[in-house]
Scaffold this motif. Structure first.
Motif, PDB file in Angstrom:
ATOM      1  N   ASP A 153      -6.052   0.420  -7.916  1.00  0.00           N
ATOM      2  CA  ASP A 153      -6.805   1.370  -6.718  1.00  0.00           C
ATOM      3  C   ASP A 153      -7.499   0.310  -6.067  1.00  0.00           C
ATOM      4  OD1 ASP A 153      -6.447   3.721  -7.899  1.00  0.00           O
ATOM      5  OD2 ASP A 153      -7.467   3.211  -9.587  1.00  0.00           O
ATOM      6  N   LYS A 184       0.896  -1.067   0.106  1.00  0.00           N
ATOM      7  CA  LYS A 184       0.052  -0.085   0.107  1.00  0.00           C
ATOM      8  C   LYS A 184       0.781   1.088   0.090  1.00  0.00           C
ATOM      9  CE  LYS A 184      -4.190   2.157   1.988  1.00  0.00           C
ATOM     10  NZ  LYS A 184      -5.190   1.792   2.993  1.00  0.00           N
ATOM     11  N   ARG A 185       0.582   2.273  -0.960  1.00  0.00           N
ATOM     12  CA  ARG A 185       1.603   3.259  -1.043  1.00  0.00           C
ATOM     13  C   ARG A 185       1.353   4.272  -0.360  1.00  0.00           C
ATOM     14  NH1 ARG A 185       2.247   2.097  -7.927  1.00  0.00           N
ATOM     15  NH2 ARG A 185       4.113   0.841  -7.544  1.00  0.00           N
ATOM     16  N   ASP A 186       1.897   5.376  -0.247  1.00  0.00           N
ATOM     17  CA  ASP A 186       1.537   6.551   0.522  1.00  0.00           C
ATOM     18  C   ASP A 186       0.216   7.411   0.172  1.00  0.00           C
ATOM     19  OD1 ASP A 186       3.670   6.230   2.293  1.00  0.00           O
ATOM     20  OD2 ASP A 186       4.884   7.516   1.106  1.00  0.00           O
ATOM     21  N   ASP A 187      -0.058   7.146  -1.158  1.00  0.00           N
ATOM     22  CA  ASP A 187      -1.112   7.886  -2.087  1.00  0.00           C
ATOM     23  C   ASP A 187      -2.555   7.133  -1.647  1.00  0.00           C
ATOM     24  OD1 ASP A 187      -0.815   5.896  -3.868  1.00  0.00           O
ATOM     25  OD2 ASP A 187      -0.469   7.299  -5.560  1.00  0.00           O
ATOM     26  N   GLY A 188      -2.440   5.772  -1.170  1.00  0.00           N
ATOM     27  CA  GLY A 188      -3.520   5.117  -1.005  1.00  0.00           C
ATOM     28  C   GLY A 188      -3.655   3.944  -2.183  1.00  0.00           C
ATOM     29  N   THR A 189      -2.996   3.980  -3.115  1.00  0.00           N
ATOM     30  CA  THR A 189      -3.084   3.254  -4.134  1.00  0.00           C
ATOM     31  C   THR A 189      -2.159   1.716  -3.798  1.00  0.00           C
ATOM     32  OG1 THR A 189      -1.042   3.952  -5.237  1.00  0.00           O
ATOM     33  CG2 THR A 189      -3.310   4.740  -5.954  1.00  0.00           C
TER      34      THR A 189
END
Length: 448
Positions: A256, A237-242
């Motif tokens: 997503d 899980k990346r920092d941007d939520g993706t």
């Protein structure tokens, strides 16, 4: 006065449990059913019913485009996921109410708590209340399987997919079965970039090879991506939520949403079945005999929690047969031969009876008749997509032993044709039937 609180206590108010409760009560039994979530079960609440409504919504994507070829001045249309989602969930609420009303009208006591087995005639509710019953029926269904990989908690299953806040622009669907293929078609039509990830090399194992190959061909033409023989390693899980799905080999895939559609496990854990000596198989399914009785004489089981067919109509028949047998004085068992099934993919496919490979193994020599055609609507709409109908016949008797199809409305057509296959009709019987023209279904009586 009975020595038990109830004649029948049902754990699980899904399709099988509700039918069994209603019919047993109609036979005069005093019945209670415990449900820890919502009345209606997987099919009504988080399965075939809401999914089919999403499929209807998805069909408008192509229908609106096709309408222009039929003279309709349709503008470019936007899609609002939240509108469809909320309307679908509203329909689920309505249906749940109807199921509850049905139970109430038959004087079935609905207990909205988790219940576990404490012995051959005992159950205990989450509140601590203990109840006795002459007969106990387990109808708890099945639950989605989540792969055991790092970061799996970032993925979702078909339980959660109906409640998404927004439609994803990129979705990875893990699995190759009917749930995976149905949601692939749904989200592709909603405009998402869809990638299907399968640990094996085949889609829809158990369906006729030609039919599933046609679905793969059409799906790829539509723009759905596939990754076969893919072993997942972890989800990041990346920092941007993706999300990013990593594999043991090959490039990772960004998304997503990651949807797990990797099968369903019988929902038997934690029910206390061991206290009554109820036997399970290696997959956790409850072992039952032809009358749905378990290894414990007073405990029965129906539906997806057993080691039989995981289909809603089958669970309903099992529940009805159980109630007639135990409380109606009419011993009945379910016939599992020639059960039709469908995948509401895009386009849908359906089948009944034996596949070509199964028929060859069973009968040795078979005849196969096919019709590979472009539906009339697709011709005028300018779509190259072709339908495929296939009939498998025992060469020695001319009996139709399998019927398989992919194309618009295939499940609707197959339901009627399944009656003919179940009845043991021959290829000549089909040939002797006058075609209904112009229709896609007429191909069934024109097969060469």
């Amino acid at each position: 006065m009975s020595e038990f609180d109830f004649d029948l206590f049902v754990i699980g108010a899904g399709s099988g449990g509700v039918r069994a409760s209603r019919v047993a009560a109609a036979h005069g039994a005093k019945v209670a059913v415990a449900e820890e979530y919502r009345v209606g079960g997987t099919c009504v609440i988080r399965g075939c019913v809401p999914k089919k409504l999403l499929i209807y919504g998805a069909h408008f994507a192509e229908d609106l485009k096709d309408a222009r070829r039929f003279g309709w001045n349709v503008p470019d249309c936007g899609f609002e996921w939240t509108t469809l989602r909320d309307n679908v969930l509203g329909e689920v609420d309505r249906l749940e109410g109807l199921y509850g009303n049905t139970l109430n009208s038959h004087k079935v006591e609905v207990i909205r708590e988790r219940a576990t087995v404490t012995g051959p005639h005992g159950v205990k509710l989450a509140s601590g209340r203990e109840i006795t019953a002459k007969v106990i029926l387990i109808a708890t269904g099945a639950w989605p399987i989540v792969p055991e990989i790092d970061g799996a908690e970032h993925g979702i299953t078909s339980n959660e997919v109906f409640h998404l806040d927004e439609c994803p622009s990129r979705i990875v669907i893990v699995g190759g079965g009917y749930i995976a293929n149905e949601f692939a078609g749904i989200f592709h039509q909603f405009g998402a970039q869809v990638t299907m990830v399968n640990r094996g090399s085949d889609l829809l194992r158990g369906y006729d090879e030609q039919i599933r190959d046609r679905l793969l061909q059409i799906s790829m033409t539509k723009g759905i991506n596939f990754r076969f023989n893919a072993k997942m390693e972890r989800i990041e899980k990346r920092d941007d939520g993706t999300l990013c799905l990593h594999f043991e080999s090959g490039d990772p895939i960004a998304a997503d949403i990651i949807l797990f559609a990797t099968g369903r496990r019988p929902h038997s854990d934690g029910l206390g079945l061991e206290t009554a000596g109820v036997e399970l198989n290696e997959k956790g399914a409850i072992k039952v005999d032809e009358y749905s009785r378990t290894s414990c004489e007073s405990i029965y089981a129906v539906g997806d929690v057993t080691d039989r067919l995981q289909l809603t109509p089958v669970a309903i028949r099992e529940g009805h047969a159980f109630a007639d047998t135990v409380f109606g004085g009419n011993k009945r068992k379910v016939d599992y031969s020639c059960v039709p099934s469908a995948v509401f993919s895009h386009p849908p496919l359906a089948g009944v009876g034996l596949t070509e490979a199964q028929a060859k193994n069973q009968y040795g020599t078979v005849k196969v008749y096919t019709s590979d055609f472009r539906p009339m609507k697709n011709v005028l709409a300018g779509r190259e997509e072709r339908a495929l109908y296939k009939m498998v016949v025992d060469a020695s008797t001319d009996k139709v032993v399998g019927l398989h199809m992919i194309g618009p409305d295939a499940p609707e057509i197959l339901q009627a044709a399944a009656v003919a296959v179940k009845a043991g009709l021959t290829k000549q019987d089909f040939d002797d039937t006058v075609a209904l023209h112009p229709s896609m279904a007429e191909e069934l009586v024109l097969l060469k």
